[in-house]
Design an enzyme around this catalytic site. Structure first.
Site, short mmCIF file in Angstrom:
data_model
loop_
_atom_site.label_atom_id
_atom_site.label_comp_id
_atom_site.label_asym_id
_atom_site.label_seq_id
_atom_site.Cartn_x
_atom_site.Cartn_y
_atom_site.Cartn_z
N GLY A 28 0.83 -1.21 0.00
CA GLY A 28 0.00 0.00 0.00
C GLY A 28 0.86 1.25 0.00
O GLY A 28 0.51 2.26 0.61
N LEU A 33 -1.06 7.19 4.00
CA LEU A 33 -0.22 7.00 5.19
C LEU A 33 1.24 6.82 4.80
O LEU A 33 2.14 7.42 5.40
CB LEU A 33 -0.70 5.79 5.99
CG LEU A 33 0.11 5.53 7.25
CD1 LEU A 33 -0.24 6.53 8.33
CD2 LEU A 33 -0.10 4.12 7.76
N LYS A 173 -3.17 0.55 12.27
CA LYS A 173 -4.52 0.61 12.82
C LYS A 173 -5.48 1.03 11.72
O LYS A 173 -5.01 1.61 10.74
CB LYS A 173 -4.58 1.55 14.02
CG LYS A 173 -4.43 3.04 13.66
CD LYS A 173 -4.73 3.92 14.80
CE LYS A 173 -6.18 4.32 14.87
NZ LYS A 173 -6.55 5.49 14.06
N HIS A 203 0.40 4.84 16.66
CA HIS A 203 1.53 5.77 16.55
C HIS A 203 1.65 6.70 17.75
O HIS A 203 2.70 7.29 17.99
CB HIS A 203 1.49 6.55 15.22
CG HIS A 203 0.51 7.66 15.18
ND1 HIS A 203 -0.83 7.48 14.97
CD2 HIS A 203 0.67 9.01 15.32
CE1 HIS A 203 -1.45 8.65 14.97
NE2 HIS A 203 -0.56 9.60 15.19
N HIS A 265 -5.69 5.34 20.68
CA HIS A 265 -4.81 6.37 21.24
C HIS A 265 -5.17 6.72 22.70
O HIS A 265 -4.31 6.78 23.56
CB HIS A 265 -4.85 7.66 20.41
CG HIS A 265 -4.55 7.45 18.95
ND1 HIS A 265 -3.70 6.48 18.50
CD2 HIS A 265 -4.99 8.09 17.84
CE1 HIS A 265 -3.62 6.53 17.17
NE2 HIS A 265 -4.40 7.50 16.75
C1 BG6 Z 1 -4.97 8.74 13.43
C2 BG6 Z 1 -6.43 8.95 13.16
O1 BG6 Z 1 -4.76 7.50 14.07
O2 BG6 Z 1 -4.51 9.78 14.28
C3 BG6 Z 1 -6.67 10.31 12.54
O3 BG6 Z 1 -6.89 7.93 12.28
C4 BG6 Z 1 -6.08 11.39 13.40
O4 BG6 Z 1 -8.06 10.54 12.35
C5 BG6 Z 1 -4.63 11.07 13.71
O5 BG6 Z 1 -6.18 12.61 12.70
C6 BG6 Z 1 -4.06 12.05 14.70
O6 BG6 Z 1 -2.69 11.85 14.80
P1 BG6 Z 1 -1.76 13.03 15.28
O7 BG6 Z 1 -0.40 12.39 15.38
O8 BG6 Z 1 -1.83 14.09 14.25
O9 BG6 Z 1 -2.30 13.47 16.60
#
Ligand code: BG6
Length: 509
Positions: A28, A33, A173, A203, A265
């Protein structure tokens, strides 16, 4: 083995690991991403000299690309990095990248993929493979099955002796859609790979400030004695984004903010905030303690849903002076969509440390600003001898704020006497901020996570049981929403949620 060295007050804990030569295969690679995060992270690791010089990166995607077009694609992913002052030219990085066109959803294409990888491995004498699944989640099971069926899951497909080599798989994810699909995915993946070969990404765990939660709690001994129900009144974990759903309407509308942010998260941050000190920093020692937290969350009671859950969707509003449209007017979103773009959940962790302490998980799109923070509010002093405090408008509680992003740092709100002849008290803040204390900029989460996967360190990745424990808690919450047991509220984009932060009888802003 770890060793510590002290240097002007800084303690560095070095791990004696070395990145091995490896073929990184990105399934992908033409997706969002990979373009935004994975390729730039690999490039940064490359320019920092952290990738073994023999490393090769193979992008797999359905698009037709000539070598030249693929180089242009890689360059476009690195535009920001190379344009920045000190940014390096991409030439050498391009040399370690190549593209193989294949429909990764079609098992018949895997023998070709195998031959391609085999040739590359023979040419550079590489035996280790890291498969990175950066595809839509619907393809995960099928890709894993095809990797296995074509022999790619074991290095013996190379027909050379590869003693001590590894095959690892990184899975993005969302990992599952609910508890049953997450279990099914775990079963499939674990029927092919062992747990220590699987790296499930969240992440947030790679963010410097999230990693710092464990350091903060378990290195600074002063906090441990007060880190419990006796001294802590409540904990809030907020993930606010001013962004909407960008080009991800199809994904987000099926997901909603609870699946997108809270299931992973927010619950991962919660487990770091609430876990017991682990016996060591070994991946399983840490993950065992995080798991216990997730397993101790009191199950969501759908009969009292309104006491524990608020969900809402944004209508049109103004953010940063610009008018933004309502969620159900966004491109590819149906006008009658009932997907939640904001949620606030109140939960309890039923164990000795946290009995009776409410935890609030709040997440929203199209909030006034981008802000992720953990706020720990302490109980007020047991007896107040300063009468003047009775007139204060705000509660006389100390607050510890761990600011995950932006303006990363930690601050503690304390009360002081305002200079003068009266006893007037004023809240002030003791602050630590990364930018003021460290010159180096914070590494991107993906850089750290990819490096860890290459090094075989799974501490910052989610184990199968953690994923299932998180889904176990979240699935009834989602069912409650789906069965319309609570009303889906509305908030204007640019405001902090439907009740302007007043949830469950508490102002959470
Ligand atoms: C991702 C979500 O896991 O995290 C997104 O799918 C979100 O919708 C993003 O915008 C936020 O990540 P970060 O690192 O910008 O806070």
């Amino acid at each position: 083995m770890n060793n510590c060295s002290y240097n002007n007050g800084a303690v560095s804990i070095k791990t004696s690991k070395e990145t091995s030569s490896c073929i990184i295969v990105i399934f992908g690679v033409t997706g969002d991403l990979a373009h935004k995060k994975i390729i730039p992270a690999l490039y940064k690791l490359f320019t920092m000299g952290l990738l073994n010089e023999k490393t090769r990166i193979v992008g797999i995607g359905r698009r037709k690309y000539s070598d030249m077009e693929y180089s242009e694609y890689i360059n476009s992913a690195l535009e920001k990095l190379t344009a920045a002052p000190g940014g390096s030219p991409t030439g050498d990085f391009l040399k370690i990248n190549s593209y193989h066109e294949a429909d990764f959803t079609d098992s018949a294409e895997y023998p070709d993929i195998r031959e391609y990888l085999k040739k590359l491995a023979a040419r550079y004498k590489i035996c280790d493979f890291l498969y990175y699944l950066s595809t839509p989640p619907a393809n995960f099971e099928q890709i894993i099955t095809s990797i296995h069926a074509s022999g790619l899951s074991r290095p013996d497909f190379l027909d050379v002796s590869c003693a001590g080599s590894f095959v690892r798989v990184v899975i993005e994810k969302p990992y599952g859609y609910d508890i049953s699909s997450a279990r099914a995915l775990n079963e499939k993946v674990l029927s092919i790979f062992s747990e220590d070969q699987i790296y499930r990404i969240d992440h947030y765990l790679g963010k410097e400030t999230v990693q710092n939660i464990m350091i903060f709690r378990f290195v600074n001994g002063i906090f441990e004695p007060i880190w419990n129900q006796k001294y802590i009144d409540n904990v809030q974990i907020k993930v606010f984004e001013s962004e909407g759903i960008g080009g991800r309407a199809n994904y987000f509308d099926r997901s909603g903010i609870i699946r997108d942010i809270i299931q992973n998260h927010s619950l991962q941050m919660l487990s770091l905030i609430a876990m017991e000190p682990s016996a060591s920093t070994a991946p399983d020692a840490v993950r065992n303690e995080k798991l216990k937290v997730l397993q101790s969350i009191r199950p969501f009671d759908g009969n009292e849903a309104a006491k524990f859950l608020t969900a809402a969707q944004y209508s049109a509003g103004i953010i940063g002076g610009e008018t933004v449209q309502a969620y159900n007017r966004e491109k590819n979103i149906a006008s009658d969509s009932v997907t939640e773009t904001f949620a606030a959940i109140k939960l309890f962790i039923d164990n000795w440390r946290w009995a009776g302490v409410p935890f609030y998980l709040i997440a929203g799109k199209r909030m006034p600003e981008r802000l992720t923070e953990v706020i720990v509010t302490f109980k007020p002093a047991p007896h107040m001898i300063f009468n003047s405090l009775c007139n204060m408008s705000e509660s006389v509680s100390n607050r510890l704020v761990i600011r995950v992003q932006p303006d990363e740092g930690i601050s503690l709100k304390i009360f002081c006497k305002r200079p003068g002849f009266e006893t007037e008290l004023q809240p002030v803040s003791m602050n630590f901020d990364y930018s003021g204390s460290f010159e180096a900029s914070l590494p991107e989460a993906y850089e750290r996570l990819i490096l860890d996967a290459l090094n075989g360190d799974a501490t910052l990745f989610m184990r199968s049981d953690e994923i299932e424990a998180a889904w176990n808690y979240i699935t009834p919450v989602l069912e409650c929403l789906k069965n319309k047991k609570i009303e889906l509220k509305n908030y204007a984009a640019g405001t902090p949620g439907p009740e302007l932060c007043d949830f469950f009888g508490l102002n959470l802003c």
